[in-house]
Design a protein around this motif. Structure first.
Motif, PDB file in Angstrom:
ATOM      1  N   ASN A  67      13.907  -8.397  -4.387  1.00 16.10           N
ATOM      2  CA  ASN A  67      13.086  -8.221  -3.183  1.00 16.10           C
ATOM      3  C   ASN A  67      13.756  -7.217  -2.249  1.00 16.10           C
ATOM      4  O   ASN A  67      14.878  -6.761  -2.492  1.00 16.10           O
ATOM      5  CB  ASN A  67      12.855  -9.568  -2.480  1.00 16.10           C
ATOM      6  N   LYS A  68      13.052  -6.923  -1.183  1.00 14.81           N
ATOM      7  CA  LYS A  68      13.532  -5.941  -0.204  1.00 14.81           C
ATOM      8  C   LYS A  68      14.848  -6.388   0.429  1.00 14.81           C
ATOM      9  O   LYS A  68      15.778  -5.588   0.582  1.00 14.81           O
ATOM     10  CB  LYS A  68      12.463  -5.747   0.867  1.00 14.81           C
ATOM     11  N   LYS A  69      14.938  -7.655   0.778  1.00 28.13           N
ATOM     12  CA  LYS A  69      16.142  -8.180   1.423  1.00 28.13           C
ATOM     13  C   LYS A  69      17.376  -7.955   0.537  1.00 28.13           C
ATOM     14  O   LYS A  69      18.424  -7.510   1.010  1.00 28.13           O
ATOM     15  CB  LYS A  69      15.954  -9.663   1.730  1.00 28.13           C
ATOM     16  N   GLU A  70      17.253  -8.251  -0.760  1.00 24.15           N
ATOM     17  CA  GLU A  70      18.361  -8.043  -1.698  1.00 24.15           C
ATOM     18  C   GLU A  70      18.705  -6.560  -1.830  1.00 24.15           C
ATOM     19  O   GLU A  70      19.881  -6.195  -1.925  1.00 24.15           O
ATOM     20  CB  GLU A  70      18.018  -8.615  -3.071  1.00 24.15           C
ATOM     21  N   ALA A  71      17.678  -5.703  -1.847  1.00 23.82           N
ATOM     22  CA  ALA A  71      17.918  -4.259  -1.963  1.00 23.82           C
ATOM     23  C   ALA A  71      18.710  -3.740  -0.765  1.00 23.82           C
ATOM     24  O   ALA A  71      19.682  -3.001  -0.919  1.00 23.82           O
ATOM     25  CB  ALA A  71      16.592  -3.521  -2.099  1.00 23.82           C
ATOM     26  N   LEU A  72      18.302  -4.145   0.418  1.00 21.79           N
ATOM     27  CA  LEU A  72      18.985  -3.689   1.629  1.00 21.79           C
ATOM     28  C   LEU A  72      20.409  -4.246   1.708  1.00 21.79           C
ATOM     29  O   LEU A  72      21.333  -3.542   2.133  1.00 21.79           O
ATOM     30  CB  LEU A  72      18.178  -4.072   2.866  1.00 21.79           C
ATOM     31  N   ALA A  73      20.596  -5.485   1.269  1.00 20.53           N
ATOM     32  CA  ALA A  73      21.942  -6.079   1.248  1.00 20.53           C
ATOM     33  C   ALA A  73      22.849  -5.312   0.289  1.00 20.53           C
ATOM     34  O   ALA A  73      24.035  -5.095   0.578  1.00 20.53           O
ATOM     35  CB  ALA A  73      21.856  -7.552   0.858  1.00 20.53           C
ATOM     36  N   ALA A 105      12.209   3.151   4.667  1.00 19.37           N
ATOM     37  CA  ALA A 105      12.082   4.056   3.519  1.00 19.37           C
ATOM     38  C   ALA A 105      11.879   3.338   2.193  1.00 19.37           C
ATOM     39  O   ALA A 105      11.331   3.925   1.259  1.00 19.37           O
ATOM     40  CB  ALA A 105      13.302   4.969   3.440  1.00 19.37           C
ATOM     41  N   ILE A 106      12.303   2.091   2.100  1.00 19.46           N
ATOM     42  CA  ILE A 106      12.129   1.369   0.839  1.00 19.46           C
ATOM     43  C   ILE A 106      10.752   0.710   0.736  1.00 19.46           C
ATOM     44  O   ILE A 106      10.335   0.320  -0.347  1.00 19.46           O
ATOM     45  CB  ILE A 106      13.254   0.341   0.611  1.00 19.46           C
TER      46      ILE A 106
END
Length: 163
Positions: A67-73, A105-106
């Protein structure tokens, strides 16, 4: 006529995100606006992220967070100066250039619009040809050729699937 600034174009992209219908294909409008064939963008997405919206590449290593949260982390954890993110694997140099956050951006729709805009800039510079497609990926001529060959293979497969 004076060309539009990149910041103005990106602001317009953000506004379009707000007014776009939720069920619309995110490729339709920007491809129509730029004249870039949708199938070309689909081939680039296939090469860049295999259609994974939260894909991240750091130091040449690909990650596929859930998910987005994991990508940003993941981006924060590696504290990398250069990384690629999203469906079109937009490089972080573009984020710095236009003061964009990875959080924005993601986002799949924004990422696609930004990626198509970057491709459109390469086409304006080089013409509608394989050099422009290769320039989306790299400034290196050798890497441009290799990338264009990969996109050509994806295009061929996509065209076969549509028949």
């Amino acid at each position: 006529m004076k060309p539009l600034s990149a910041k103005l174009i990106l602001s317009a992209l953000s506004f379009i995100l707000i007014i776009s219908p939720a069920n619309a294909d995110p490729l339709d409008s920007p491809c129509r606006q730029t004249g870039i064939p949708k199938i070309l963008v689909q081939a680039i997405i296939k090469q860049e992220s295999s259609g994974h919206p939260w894909a991240v590449n750091i130091g040449g290593r690909s990650y596929h967070p859930q998910n987005k949260k994991e990508a940003l982390a993941l981006i924060r954890k590696h504290n990398a100066r250069s990384f690629d993110l999203g469906l079109m694997q937009v490089n972080s140099q573009w984020l710095r250039r236009f003061n964009l956050s990875p959080d924005l951006a993601i986002e799949p729709v924004f990422n696609v619009r930004l990626g198509i805009w970057i491709l459109a800039q390469a086409i304006l510079q080089h013409g509608f040809n394989w050099k422009a497609v290769g320039s989306y990926h790299s400034p290196s001529i050798k890497r441009q050729r290799q990338y264009a060959e990969k996109i050509a293979r994806h295009l061929h497969k996509l065209k076969q699937e549509k028949q």
